[in-house]
Design a protein around this motif. Structure first.
Motif, PDB file in Angstrom:
ATOM      1  N   ARG A   3      -9.730 -25.984  12.403  1.00  0.00           N
ATOM      2  CA  ARG A   3      -9.615 -24.549  12.127  1.00  0.00           C
ATOM      3  C   ARG A   3      -8.758 -24.104  11.071  1.00  0.00           C
ATOM      4  O   ARG A   3      -8.848 -23.759  10.050  1.00  0.00           O
ATOM      5  CB  ARG A   3     -10.114 -23.772  13.049  1.00  0.00           C
ATOM      6  N   LEU A   4      -7.433 -24.287  11.481  1.00  0.00           N
ATOM      7  CA  LEU A   4      -6.271 -24.098  10.817  1.00  0.00           C
ATOM      8  C   LEU A   4      -6.150 -25.139   9.691  1.00  0.00           C
ATOM      9  O   LEU A   4      -5.706 -24.266   8.562  1.00  0.00           O
ATOM     10  CB  LEU A   4      -5.039 -24.267  11.669  1.00  0.00           C
ATOM     11  N   ILE A   5      -6.191 -26.196   9.562  1.00  0.00           N
ATOM     12  CA  ILE A   5      -6.281 -27.280   8.460  1.00  0.00           C
ATOM     13  C   ILE A   5      -7.263 -26.804   7.626  1.00  0.00           C
ATOM     14  O   ILE A   5      -7.051 -26.890   6.253  1.00  0.00           O
ATOM     15  CB  ILE A   5      -6.425 -28.446   9.091  1.00  0.00           C
ATOM     16  N   SER A   6      -8.560 -26.544   8.017  1.00  0.00           N
ATOM     17  CA  SER A   6      -9.554 -25.879   7.040  1.00  0.00           C
ATOM     18  C   SER A   6      -9.112 -24.735   6.528  1.00  0.00           C
ATOM     19  O   SER A   6      -9.623 -24.336   5.387  1.00  0.00           O
ATOM     20  CB  SER A   6     -10.899 -25.689   7.668  1.00  0.00           C
ATOM     21  N   LEU A   7      -8.423 -23.778   6.851  1.00  0.00           N
ATOM     22  CA  LEU A   7      -7.991 -22.575   6.184  1.00  0.00           C
ATOM     23  C   LEU A   7      -6.722 -22.876   5.280  1.00  0.00           C
ATOM     24  O   LEU A   7      -6.569 -22.427   4.195  1.00  0.00           O
ATOM     25  CB  LEU A   7      -7.202 -21.679   7.182  1.00  0.00           C
ATOM     26  N   LEU A   8      -5.961 -23.838   5.545  1.00  0.00           N
ATOM     27  CA  LEU A   8      -4.737 -24.315   4.754  1.00  0.00           C
ATOM     28  C   LEU A   8      -5.075 -25.246   3.553  1.00  0.00           C
ATOM     29  O   LEU A   8      -4.394 -25.279   2.481  1.00  0.00           O
ATOM     30  CB  LEU A   8      -3.637 -24.860   5.775  1.00  0.00           C
ATOM     31  N   LEU A   9      -6.145 -25.936   3.794  1.00  0.00           N
ATOM     32  CA  LEU A   9      -6.258 -26.791   2.842  1.00  0.00           C
ATOM     33  C   LEU A   9      -6.621 -26.417   1.445  1.00  0.00           C
ATOM     34  O   LEU A   9      -6.154 -27.052   0.434  1.00  0.00           O
ATOM     35  CB  LEU A   9      -7.513 -27.757   3.238  1.00  0.00           C
TER      36      LEU A   9
END
Length: 138
Positions: A3-9
């Motif tokens: 979830r964190l990666i999907s927000l940062l990407l």
């Protein structure tokens, strides 16, 4: 973690579909009135003629001045499309902040620069009324 990666990407790898259209952005020019005489039009924060490799790399990481210019462009585009007092005031205040204290009045305009064959052509899309700076400096 996913979830964190999907927000940062999206912040790290922006999409070209972020922009609705790609068009020339307006440039802000100003002139001042003091001592009974209006000055010549000058561009607000003209871009440097050259940027060294070191400056370019540093600007990739830290460039608050460019963020300020992007905000001015955003306000300029809004002022042309749907004029609001907020957009007008944001541009006028930012231009006024760069001027010396003895300046009494300010006028700004929004200019689009384009190339027509071999010539550079400026078209003025918006020109403000004179703004008294005394009230903002009080």
């Amino acid at each position: 973690m996913l979830r964190l990666i999907s927000l940062l990407l999206p912040a790290l790898i922006p999409s070209w579909r972020f922009f609705k259209t790609v068009a020339p952005s307006p440039r802000v020019e100003y002139r001042v009135y003091c001592s009974g005489q209006a000055g010549d039009w000058q561009e607000v924060d003209p871009r440097p003629m050259r940027v060294t490799i070191a400056q370019g790399l540093q600007r990739l990481v830290w460039n608050p001045h460019w963020n300020e210019q992007l905000f001015m462009v955003s306000c300029s585009e809004r002022l042309i499309e749907v004029p609001t007092p907020h957009s007008f005031e944001m541009i006028a205040r930012r231009v006024a902040a760069q001027l010396p204290d003895h300046v009494c009045e300010l006028q700004f305009r929004l200019v689009f620069v384009s190339r027509v064959q071999e010539q550079i052509v400026k078209s003025v899309e918006y020109e403000s009324a004179w703004v008294s700076l005394r009230e903002w400096r009080a």
